[in-house]
Design a protein around this motif. Structure first.
Motif, PDB file in Angstrom:
ATOM      1  N   GLN A  63       0.798  -1.226   0.000  1.00 52.42           N
ATOM      2  CA  GLN A  63       0.000   0.000   0.000  1.00 52.42           C
ATOM      3  C   GLN A  63       0.838   1.287   0.000  1.00 52.42           C
ATOM      4  O   GLN A  63       0.505   2.251  -0.693  1.00 52.42           O
ATOM      5  CB  GLN A  63      -0.969   0.000   1.184  1.00 52.42           C
ATOM      6  CG  GLN A  63      -1.981  -1.144   1.151  1.00 52.42           C
ATOM      7  CD  GLN A  63      -2.743  -1.242  -0.159  1.00 52.42           C
ATOM      8  OE1 GLN A  63      -3.176  -0.227  -0.700  1.00 52.42           O
ATOM      9  NE2 GLN A  63      -2.902  -2.459  -0.665  1.00 52.42           N
ATOM     10  N   LYS A  64       1.930   1.314   0.776  1.00 54.45           N
ATOM     11  CA  LYS A  64       2.754   2.536   0.809  1.00 54.45           C
ATOM     12  C   LYS A  64       3.398   2.807  -0.551  1.00 54.45           C
ATOM     13  O   LYS A  64       3.511   3.957  -0.989  1.00 54.45           O
ATOM     14  CB  LYS A  64       3.825   2.421   1.889  1.00 54.45           C
ATOM     15  CG  LYS A  64       3.276   2.563   3.298  1.00 54.45           C
ATOM     16  CD  LYS A  64       4.385   2.614   4.339  1.00 54.45           C
ATOM     17  CE  LYS A  64       3.800   2.806   5.735  1.00 54.45           C
ATOM     18  NZ  LYS A  64       4.841   2.843   6.783  1.00 54.45           N
ATOM     19  N   TYR A  66       2.150   1.816  -3.450  1.00 52.31           N
ATOM     20  CA  TYR A  66       1.077   2.246  -4.350  1.00 52.31           C
ATOM     21  C   TYR A  66       0.799   3.740  -4.156  1.00 52.31           C
ATOM     22  O   TYR A  66       0.652   4.492  -5.122  1.00 52.31           O
ATOM     23  CB  TYR A  66      -0.216   1.466  -4.073  1.00 52.31           C
ATOM     24  CG  TYR A  66      -0.196   0.000  -4.436  1.00 52.31           C
ATOM     25  CD1 TYR A  66       0.776  -0.537  -5.283  1.00 52.31           C
ATOM     26  CD2 TYR A  66      -1.162  -0.871  -3.926  1.00 52.31           C
ATOM     27  CE1 TYR A  66       0.785  -1.890  -5.616  1.00 52.31           C
ATOM     28  CE2 TYR A  66      -1.170  -2.216  -4.253  1.00 52.31           C
ATOM     29  CZ  TYR A  66      -0.186  -2.721  -5.088  1.00 52.31           C
ATOM     30  OH  TYR A  66      -0.191  -4.048  -5.410  1.00 52.31           O
ATOM     31  N   LYS A  67       0.736   4.150  -2.880  1.00 54.35           N
ATOM     32  CA  LYS A  67       0.445   5.562  -2.595  1.00 54.35           C
ATOM     33  C   LYS A  67       1.560   6.470  -3.101  1.00 54.35           C
ATOM     34  O   LYS A  67       1.304   7.533  -3.680  1.00 54.35           O
ATOM     35  CB  LYS A  67       0.244   5.770  -1.090  1.00 54.35           C
ATOM     36  CG  LYS A  67      -0.194   7.188  -0.746  1.00 54.35           C
ATOM     37  CD  LYS A  67      -0.537   7.332   0.722  1.00 54.35           C
ATOM     38  CE  LYS A  67      -1.034   8.744   1.012  1.00 54.35           C
ATOM     39  NZ  LYS A  67      -1.350   8.937   2.436  1.00 54.35           N
ATOM     40  N   GLU A  70       1.308   6.735  -6.851  1.00 49.57           N
ATOM     41  CA  GLU A  70       0.184   7.560  -7.286  1.00 49.57           C
ATOM     42  C   GLU A  70       0.423   9.042  -7.014  1.00 49.57           C
ATOM     43  O   GLU A  70       0.264   9.878  -7.909  1.00 49.57           O
ATOM     44  CB  GLU A  70      -1.102   7.136  -6.586  1.00 49.57           C
ATOM     45  CG  GLU A  70      -2.287   8.018  -6.947  1.00 49.57           C
ATOM     46  CD  GLU A  70      -3.558   7.688  -6.186  1.00 49.57           C
ATOM     47  OE1 GLU A  70      -4.479   8.522  -6.200  1.00 49.57           O
ATOM     48  OE2 GLU A  70      -3.628   6.600  -5.581  1.00 49.57           O
ATOM     49  N   THR A  71       0.813   9.379  -5.798  1.00 52.58           N
ATOM     50  CA  THR A  71       0.876  10.793  -5.408  1.00 52.58           C
ATOM     51  C   THR A  71       2.200  11.449  -5.796  1.00 52.58           C
ATOM     52  O   THR A  71       2.212  12.466  -6.491  1.00 52.58           O
ATOM     53  CB  THR A  71       0.646  10.947  -3.898  1.00 52.58           C
ATOM     54  OG1 THR A  71       1.591  10.129  -3.187  1.00 52.58           O
ATOM     55  CG2 THR A  71      -0.748  10.491  -3.513  1.00 52.58           C
ATOM     56  N   SER A 138      -8.953  14.302  -1.794  1.00 56.39           N
ATOM     57  CA  SER A 138      -8.390  14.027  -0.465  1.00 56.39           C
ATOM     58  C   SER A 138      -7.532  15.178   0.047  1.00 56.39           C
ATOM     59  O   SER A 138      -7.541  15.474   1.248  1.00 56.39           O
ATOM     60  CB  SER A 138      -7.541  12.749  -0.516  1.00 56.39           C
ATOM     61  OG  SER A 138      -8.313  11.665  -0.981  1.00 56.39           O
ATOM     62  N   ASN A 163     -13.631   9.871  -3.263  1.00 52.40           N
ATOM     63  CA  ASN A 163     -12.826   9.070  -4.187  1.00 52.40           C
ATOM     64  C   ASN A 163     -13.680   8.103  -4.995  1.00 52.40           C
ATOM     65  O   ASN A 163     -13.434   7.905  -6.190  1.00 52.40           O
ATOM     66  CB  ASN A 163     -11.744   8.308  -3.422  1.00 52.40           C
ATOM     67  CG  ASN A 163     -10.583   9.198  -3.031  1.00 52.40           C
ATOM     68  OD1 ASN A 163     -10.304  10.181  -3.695  1.00 52.40           O
ATOM     69  ND2 ASN A 163      -9.916   8.873  -1.932  1.00 52.40           N
ATOM     70  N   SER A 198      -9.808  14.263  -7.977  1.00 50.52           N
ATOM     71  CA  SER A 198      -8.364  14.223  -7.738  1.00 50.52           C
ATOM     72  C   SER A 198      -7.594  14.477  -9.023  1.00 50.52           C
ATOM     73  O   SER A 198      -8.115  14.299 -10.132  1.00 50.52           O
ATOM     74  CB  SER A 198      -7.946  12.862  -7.149  1.00 50.52           C
ATOM     75  OG  SER A 198      -7.906  11.876  -8.162  1.00 50.52           O
ATOM     76  N   ARG A 306      -4.996   0.754  -6.263  1.00 46.06           N
ATOM     77  CA  ARG A 306      -5.555   1.222  -4.985  1.00 46.06           C
ATOM     78  C   ARG A 306      -7.079   1.258  -4.969  1.00 46.06           C
ATOM     79  O   ARG A 306      -7.683   1.489  -3.927  1.00 46.06           O
ATOM     80  CB  ARG A 306      -5.020   2.616  -4.660  1.00 46.06           C
ATOM     81  CG  ARG A 306      -3.530   2.652  -4.365  1.00 46.06           C
ATOM     82  CD  ARG A 306      -3.119   4.015  -3.861  1.00 46.06           C
ATOM     83  NE  ARG A 306      -3.566   4.238  -2.498  1.00 46.06           N
ATOM     84  CZ  ARG A 306      -3.680   5.428  -1.929  1.00 46.06           C
ATOM     85  NH1 ARG A 306      -3.403   6.521  -2.609  1.00 46.06           N
ATOM     86  NH2 ARG A 306      -4.076   5.556  -0.684  1.00 46.06           N
TER      87      ARG A 306
END
Length: 343
Positions: A63-64, A66-67, A70-71, A138, A163, A198, A306
Protein backbone atom coordinates in the motif's frame (compact mmCIF):
# COMPACT_ATOMS: atom_id res chain seq x y z
CA UNK A 1 24.41 3.24 10.93
CA UNK A 2 22.87 6.62 11.85
CA UNK A 3 19.22 7.02 12.82
CA UNK A 4 18.60 9.13 9.69
CA UNK A 5 20.14 6.47 7.45
CA UNK A 6 18.05 3.73 9.10
CA UNK A 7 14.91 5.84 8.64
CA UNK A 8 15.70 6.42 4.96
CA UNK A 9 16.42 2.72 4.40
CA UNK A 10 13.13 1.73 6.05
CA UNK A 11 11.19 4.28 3.99
CA UNK A 12 12.67 2.86 0.79
CA UNK A 13 11.95 -0.74 1.84
CA UNK A 14 8.35 0.20 2.67
CA UNK A 15 7.82 1.84 -0.74
CA UNK A 16 9.69 -0.66 -2.91
CA UNK A 17 7.19 -3.60 -3.09
CA UNK A 18 4.25 -1.44 -4.18
CA UNK A 19 6.41 0.65 -6.52
CA UNK A 20 7.75 -2.47 -8.25
CA UNK A 21 4.20 -3.79 -8.79
CA UNK A 22 3.08 -0.38 -10.14
CA UNK A 23 6.10 -0.27 -12.46
CA UNK A 24 5.47 -3.80 -13.75
CA UNK A 25 1.78 -3.08 -14.40
CA UNK A 26 2.79 0.11 -16.25
CA UNK A 27 5.39 -1.72 -18.38
CA UNK A 28 2.91 -4.47 -19.28
CA UNK A 29 0.33 -1.79 -20.14
CA UNK A 30 2.77 0.02 -22.44
CA UNK A 31 3.55 -3.29 -24.16
CA UNK A 32 -0.14 -4.20 -24.60
CA UNK A 33 -0.91 -0.71 -25.92
CA UNK A 34 1.18 -1.52 -29.03
CA UNK A 35 -1.47 -4.07 -29.99
CA UNK A 36 -4.50 -1.98 -28.97
CA UNK A 37 -3.38 1.64 -29.61
CA UNK A 38 -6.96 2.94 -29.57
CA UNK A 39 -7.28 1.93 -25.91
CA UNK A 40 -3.87 3.35 -24.92
CA UNK A 41 -1.41 2.53 -22.15
CA UNK A 42 -3.10 4.89 -19.65
CA UNK A 43 -6.49 3.17 -19.83
CA UNK A 44 -4.93 -0.30 -19.82
CA UNK A 45 -2.84 0.61 -16.75
CA UNK A 46 -5.93 1.60 -14.76
CA UNK A 47 -7.99 -1.49 -15.66
CA UNK A 48 -5.07 -3.90 -15.30
CA UNK A 49 -4.17 -2.27 -11.97
CA UNK A 50 -7.75 -2.67 -10.72
CA UNK A 51 -7.69 -6.36 -11.69
CA UNK A 52 -4.29 -7.09 -10.11
CA UNK A 53 -5.00 -5.04 -6.98
CA UNK A 54 -8.38 -6.57 -6.22
CA UNK A 55 -7.63 -10.17 -7.18
CA UNK A 56 -3.99 -10.71 -6.23
CA UNK A 57 -1.93 -7.92 -4.66
CA UNK A 58 -3.99 -5.90 -2.20
CA UNK A 59 -1.93 -6.81 0.91
CA UNK A 60 -0.75 -4.09 3.30
CA UNK A 61 2.90 -4.54 2.25
CA UNK A 62 2.13 -2.96 -1.13
CA UNK A 63 0.00 0.00 0.00
CA UNK A 64 2.75 2.54 0.81
CA UNK A 65 4.40 1.89 -2.55
CA UNK A 66 1.08 2.25 -4.35
CA UNK A 67 0.45 5.56 -2.60
CA UNK A 68 3.95 6.83 -3.40
CA UNK A 69 3.56 5.84 -7.05
CA UNK A 70 0.18 7.56 -7.29
CA UNK A 71 0.88 10.79 -5.41
CA UNK A 72 4.61 11.51 -5.62
CA UNK A 73 5.26 10.26 -9.15
CA UNK A 74 2.16 12.03 -10.43
CA UNK A 75 3.36 15.26 -8.81
CA UNK A 76 6.73 14.97 -10.58
CA UNK A 77 4.88 14.22 -13.80
CA UNK A 78 2.86 17.43 -13.47
CA UNK A 79 5.99 19.54 -12.87
CA UNK A 80 7.59 18.03 -15.99
CA UNK A 81 4.38 18.64 -17.93
CA UNK A 82 4.87 22.35 -17.32
CA UNK A 83 8.10 22.14 -19.34
CA UNK A 84 6.05 21.18 -22.40
CA UNK A 85 3.44 23.95 -22.24
CA UNK A 86 3.88 27.66 -22.89
CA UNK A 87 2.04 30.49 -21.16
CA UNK A 88 0.11 31.01 -24.41
CA UNK A 89 -1.20 27.43 -24.18
CA UNK A 90 -2.43 28.02 -20.63
CA UNK A 91 -4.08 31.25 -21.73
CA UNK A 92 -6.13 29.20 -24.22
CA UNK A 93 -8.71 28.61 -21.50
CA UNK A 94 -9.07 32.40 -21.30
CA UNK A 95 -11.19 34.50 -18.99
CA UNK A 96 -14.28 32.45 -19.83
CA UNK A 97 -12.48 29.27 -18.73
CA UNK A 98 -11.48 30.82 -15.41
CA UNK A 99 -15.01 32.17 -14.91
CA UNK A 100 -16.35 28.67 -15.65
CA UNK A 101 -14.11 27.20 -12.92
CA UNK A 102 -15.13 29.86 -10.36
CA UNK A 103 -18.85 29.36 -11.04
CA UNK A 104 -18.57 25.56 -11.17
CA UNK A 105 -16.71 25.50 -7.84
CA UNK A 106 -19.22 27.89 -6.26
CA UNK A 107 -22.21 25.82 -7.39
CA UNK A 108 -20.49 22.65 -6.14
CA UNK A 109 -19.71 24.14 -2.72
CA UNK A 110 -23.22 25.51 -2.17
CA UNK A 111 -24.98 22.49 -3.67
CA UNK A 112 -22.99 19.86 -1.76
CA UNK A 113 -23.58 21.61 1.57
CA UNK A 114 -27.31 21.98 0.79
CA UNK A 115 -27.68 18.30 -0.23
CA UNK A 116 -25.76 17.20 2.87
CA UNK A 117 -28.06 19.19 5.13
CA UNK A 118 -31.17 17.81 3.43
CA UNK A 119 -29.90 14.23 3.83
CA UNK A 120 -29.20 14.82 7.53
CA UNK A 121 -25.39 14.72 7.46
CA UNK A 122 -23.42 16.82 9.96
CA UNK A 123 -22.20 20.28 9.05
CA UNK A 124 -18.56 19.19 9.30
CA UNK A 125 -19.11 16.23 7.00
CA UNK A 126 -20.96 18.36 4.44
CA UNK A 127 -18.13 20.91 4.46
CA UNK A 128 -15.52 18.18 3.92
CA UNK A 129 -17.56 16.78 1.03
CA UNK A 130 -17.91 20.28 -0.41
CA UNK A 131 -14.16 21.01 -0.37
CA UNK A 132 -13.23 17.55 -1.67
CA UNK A 133 -15.62 17.73 -4.61
CA UNK A 134 -15.06 21.40 -5.42
CA UNK A 135 -11.26 21.43 -5.36
CA UNK A 136 -8.94 18.40 -5.26
CA UNK A 137 -10.34 15.42 -3.41
CA UNK A 138 -8.39 14.03 -0.46
CA UNK A 139 -5.90 16.93 -0.41
CA UNK A 140 -8.65 19.51 -0.01
CA UNK A 141 -10.36 17.42 2.68
CA UNK A 142 -7.05 17.16 4.58
CA UNK A 143 -6.57 20.95 4.36
CA UNK A 144 -10.15 21.71 5.44
CA UNK A 145 -10.52 19.23 8.32
CA UNK A 146 -8.37 21.06 10.93
CA UNK A 147 -9.89 24.45 10.09
CA UNK A 148 -13.45 23.24 10.80
CA UNK A 149 -12.43 20.89 13.66
CA UNK A 150 -13.58 17.72 11.85
CA UNK A 151 -12.65 14.40 13.44
CA UNK A 152 -10.77 11.53 11.79
CA UNK A 153 -13.92 9.46 11.25
CA UNK A 154 -15.65 12.27 9.34
CA UNK A 155 -12.50 12.84 7.32
CA UNK A 156 -12.08 9.14 6.50
CA UNK A 157 -15.67 8.67 5.32
CA UNK A 158 -15.55 11.88 3.25
CA UNK A 159 -12.30 10.80 1.55
CA UNK A 160 -13.83 7.40 0.71
CA UNK A 161 -17.05 8.81 -0.76
CA UNK A 162 -15.29 11.56 -2.71
CA UNK A 163 -12.83 9.07 -4.19
CA UNK A 164 -15.58 6.59 -5.06
CA UNK A 165 -17.56 9.37 -6.78
CA UNK A 166 -14.45 10.44 -8.68
CA UNK A 167 -13.66 6.90 -9.84
CA UNK A 168 -17.15 6.45 -11.30
CA UNK A 169 -17.04 9.87 -13.00
CA UNK A 170 -13.51 9.17 -14.27
CA UNK A 171 -14.93 6.47 -16.55
CA UNK A 172 -18.27 8.17 -17.23
CA UNK A 173 -17.07 11.61 -18.39
CA UNK A 174 -15.14 10.47 -21.51
CA UNK A 175 -18.32 8.73 -22.70
CA UNK A 176 -20.47 11.75 -21.86
CA UNK A 177 -18.16 14.25 -23.57
CA UNK A 178 -18.08 12.08 -26.69
CA UNK A 179 -21.88 12.21 -26.77
CA UNK A 180 -22.17 15.94 -26.00
CA UNK A 181 -19.10 17.51 -27.60
CA UNK A 182 -17.66 14.88 -29.97
CA UNK A 183 -14.54 15.29 -27.84
CA UNK A 184 -14.02 18.96 -28.70
CA UNK A 185 -10.77 19.66 -26.84
CA UNK A 186 -11.73 22.77 -24.86
CA UNK A 187 -15.25 21.69 -23.90
CA UNK A 188 -14.18 18.14 -23.04
CA UNK A 189 -11.23 19.42 -21.01
CA UNK A 190 -13.48 21.87 -19.17
CA UNK A 191 -15.86 19.07 -18.23
CA UNK A 192 -13.12 16.69 -17.05
CA UNK A 193 -10.87 19.28 -15.40
CA UNK A 194 -13.79 21.17 -13.88
CA UNK A 195 -15.52 18.20 -12.27
CA UNK A 196 -13.18 15.37 -11.31
CA UNK A 197 -12.03 15.24 -7.72
CA UNK A 198 -8.36 14.22 -7.74
CA UNK A 199 -5.46 15.12 -10.02
CA UNK A 200 -4.96 11.44 -10.83
CA UNK A 201 -8.56 11.06 -11.93
CA UNK A 202 -8.25 14.09 -14.22
CA UNK A 203 -5.09 12.69 -15.81
CA UNK A 204 -6.63 9.24 -16.21
CA UNK A 205 -9.94 10.46 -17.64
CA UNK A 206 -8.28 12.96 -19.97
CA UNK A 207 -5.83 10.31 -21.20
CA UNK A 208 -8.77 8.08 -22.16
CA UNK A 209 -9.75 10.76 -24.69
CA UNK A 210 -6.45 12.14 -26.04
CA UNK A 211 -3.09 13.64 -25.10
CA UNK A 212 -4.32 17.18 -25.84
CA UNK A 213 -7.42 16.74 -23.67
CA UNK A 214 -5.32 15.34 -20.83
CA UNK A 215 -2.97 18.35 -20.91
CA UNK A 216 -5.71 20.98 -21.10
CA UNK A 217 -7.80 19.18 -18.46
CA UNK A 218 -4.82 19.53 -16.13
CA UNK A 219 -4.76 23.28 -16.76
CA UNK A 220 -8.42 23.56 -15.74
CA UNK A 221 -7.67 21.41 -12.70
CA UNK A 222 -4.67 23.50 -11.66
CA UNK A 223 -6.82 26.64 -11.75
CA UNK A 224 -9.17 24.88 -9.30
CA UNK A 225 -6.31 23.92 -7.00
CA UNK A 226 -5.09 27.51 -6.89
CA UNK A 227 -8.43 28.43 -5.28
CA UNK A 228 -7.90 25.89 -2.46
CA UNK A 229 -6.88 28.57 0.03
CA UNK A 230 -10.02 30.59 -0.74
CA UNK A 231 -12.27 27.54 -0.30
CA UNK A 232 -10.68 26.51 3.02
CA UNK A 233 -11.00 30.05 4.36
CA UNK A 234 -14.64 30.34 3.18
CA UNK A 235 -15.64 27.05 4.83
CA UNK A 236 -13.82 28.00 8.02
CA UNK A 237 -15.68 31.31 8.01
CA UNK A 238 -19.04 29.56 7.58
CA UNK A 239 -18.29 27.15 10.42
CA UNK A 240 -16.93 29.77 12.83
CA UNK A 241 -18.68 32.92 11.65
CA UNK A 242 -19.78 33.73 15.21
CA UNK A 243 -16.33 33.23 16.70
CA UNK A 244 -14.05 36.17 15.94
CA UNK A 245 -10.97 34.67 17.61
CA UNK A 246 -11.06 31.49 15.51
CA UNK A 247 -11.50 33.55 12.36
CA UNK A 248 -8.44 35.58 13.26
CA UNK A 249 -6.50 32.32 13.73
CA UNK A 250 -7.57 31.17 10.26
CA UNK A 251 -6.35 34.42 8.70
CA UNK A 252 -3.07 34.05 10.60
CA UNK A 253 -2.68 30.44 9.35
CA UNK A 254 -3.17 31.52 5.75
CA UNK A 255 -0.71 34.42 6.11
CA UNK A 256 1.90 32.07 7.62
CA UNK A 257 1.42 29.59 4.81
CA UNK A 258 -0.02 26.75 6.89
CA UNK A 259 -2.74 26.43 4.25
CA UNK A 260 -0.93 26.50 0.94
CA UNK A 261 -1.12 25.59 -2.71
CA UNK A 262 0.54 22.19 -3.39
CA UNK A 263 4.22 22.38 -4.37
CA UNK A 264 3.69 20.70 -7.73
CA UNK A 265 1.37 23.53 -8.87
CA UNK A 266 4.15 26.04 -8.16
CA UNK A 267 6.64 23.73 -9.89
CA UNK A 268 4.33 23.47 -12.90
CA UNK A 269 4.22 27.24 -13.34
CA UNK A 270 7.99 27.57 -12.89
CA UNK A 271 8.80 24.99 -15.60
CA UNK A 272 6.07 26.48 -17.80
CA UNK A 273 7.64 29.94 -17.44
CA UNK A 274 11.11 28.58 -18.19
CA UNK A 275 9.81 26.89 -21.36
CA UNK A 276 7.94 30.05 -22.42
CA UNK A 277 11.15 32.10 -22.00
CA UNK A 278 13.06 29.51 -24.10
CA UNK A 279 15.34 28.70 -21.16
CA UNK A 280 14.15 25.11 -21.51
CA UNK A 281 15.08 24.03 -25.04
CA UNK A 282 12.76 22.01 -27.34
CA UNK A 283 15.05 18.99 -26.87
CA UNK A 284 14.83 19.18 -23.08
CA UNK A 285 11.07 19.77 -23.36
CA UNK A 286 10.70 16.60 -25.44
CA UNK A 287 12.69 14.62 -22.86
CA UNK A 288 10.53 16.09 -20.06
CA UNK A 289 7.37 15.05 -21.92
CA UNK A 290 8.61 11.48 -22.38
CA UNK A 291 9.57 11.14 -18.71
CA UNK A 292 6.30 12.79 -17.63
CA UNK A 293 4.30 10.30 -19.73
CA UNK A 294 6.13 7.31 -18.24
CA UNK A 295 5.69 8.56 -14.65
CA UNK A 296 2.04 9.23 -15.40
CA UNK A 297 1.41 5.65 -16.58
CA UNK A 298 3.08 4.26 -13.43
CA UNK A 299 0.88 6.59 -11.34
CA UNK A 300 -2.26 5.51 -13.21
CA UNK A 301 -1.34 1.86 -12.63
CA UNK A 302 -1.08 2.67 -8.91
CA UNK A 303 -4.47 4.41 -8.99
CA UNK A 304 -5.96 1.22 -10.40
CA UNK A 305 -4.13 -0.91 -7.83
CA UNK A 306 -5.56 1.22 -4.99
CA UNK A 307 -9.18 1.06 -6.16
CA UNK A 308 -11.01 -1.17 -3.72
CA UNK A 309 -14.07 -2.66 -5.42
CA UNK A 310 -15.50 -3.59 -2.01
CA UNK A 311 -15.51 0.09 -1.04
CA UNK A 312 -17.57 0.82 -4.14
CA UNK A 313 -20.09 -1.86 -3.18
CA UNK A 314 -20.21 -1.33 0.58
CA UNK A 315 -21.22 2.34 0.68
CA UNK A 316 -24.38 2.85 2.73
CA UNK A 317 -27.62 3.94 1.13
CA UNK A 318 -27.46 7.54 2.38
CA UNK A 319 -23.82 7.92 1.34
CA UNK A 320 -24.62 6.48 -2.10
CA UNK A 321 -27.52 8.92 -2.55
CA UNK A 322 -25.21 11.76 -1.49
CA UNK A 323 -22.50 10.72 -3.96
CA UNK A 324 -24.95 10.27 -6.86
CA UNK A 325 -26.62 13.62 -6.10
CA UNK A 326 -23.28 15.44 -6.00
CA UNK A 327 -22.07 13.85 -9.22
CA UNK A 328 -25.35 14.68 -10.97
CA UNK A 329 -25.22 18.28 -9.74
CA UNK A 330 -21.66 18.72 -11.01
CA UNK A 331 -22.45 17.27 -14.43
CA UNK A 332 -25.62 19.34 -14.95
CA UNK A 333 -24.00 22.60 -13.81
CA UNK A 334 -20.93 21.93 -15.98
CA UNK A 335 -23.09 21.25 -19.07
CA UNK A 336 -25.01 24.52 -18.56
CA UNK A 337 -21.87 26.60 -17.86
CA UNK A 338 -19.94 25.12 -20.78
CA UNK A 339 -22.86 25.91 -23.10
CA UNK A 340 -22.82 29.52 -21.86
CA UNK A 341 -19.08 30.15 -21.56
CA UNK A 342 -16.91 27.71 -23.51
CA UNK A 343 -16.95 27.34 -27.28
Amino acid sequence: MSREHKGFTKAISDILPGFIVSLLVALISMFLAKFVPNLGAASIAIFLGMFVGNVFLNQDIFQKGYKFSETDLLSYSIVLLGATLSISTISDIGFSGILFIILQMSITLIGVIYIGNKLGFSKNFSYLMASGNAVCGSSAIAATAPVIDADDREKGIAVTIVNVTGIVLMFLLPLLTQLLYKHNITQTSGMIGGILQSVGQVVASGAMVSEHVKDMSMIFKIVRIIFLVVVVFALGHLKHKSNKEILEEEVDDIERGKIKVPWYVIGFFITCALFSLHIISPQVSLLAKNISNKLEIIALAAIGLRVNIRDLIQQGKAATIYAVSVGTLQIISAIILIALLIR
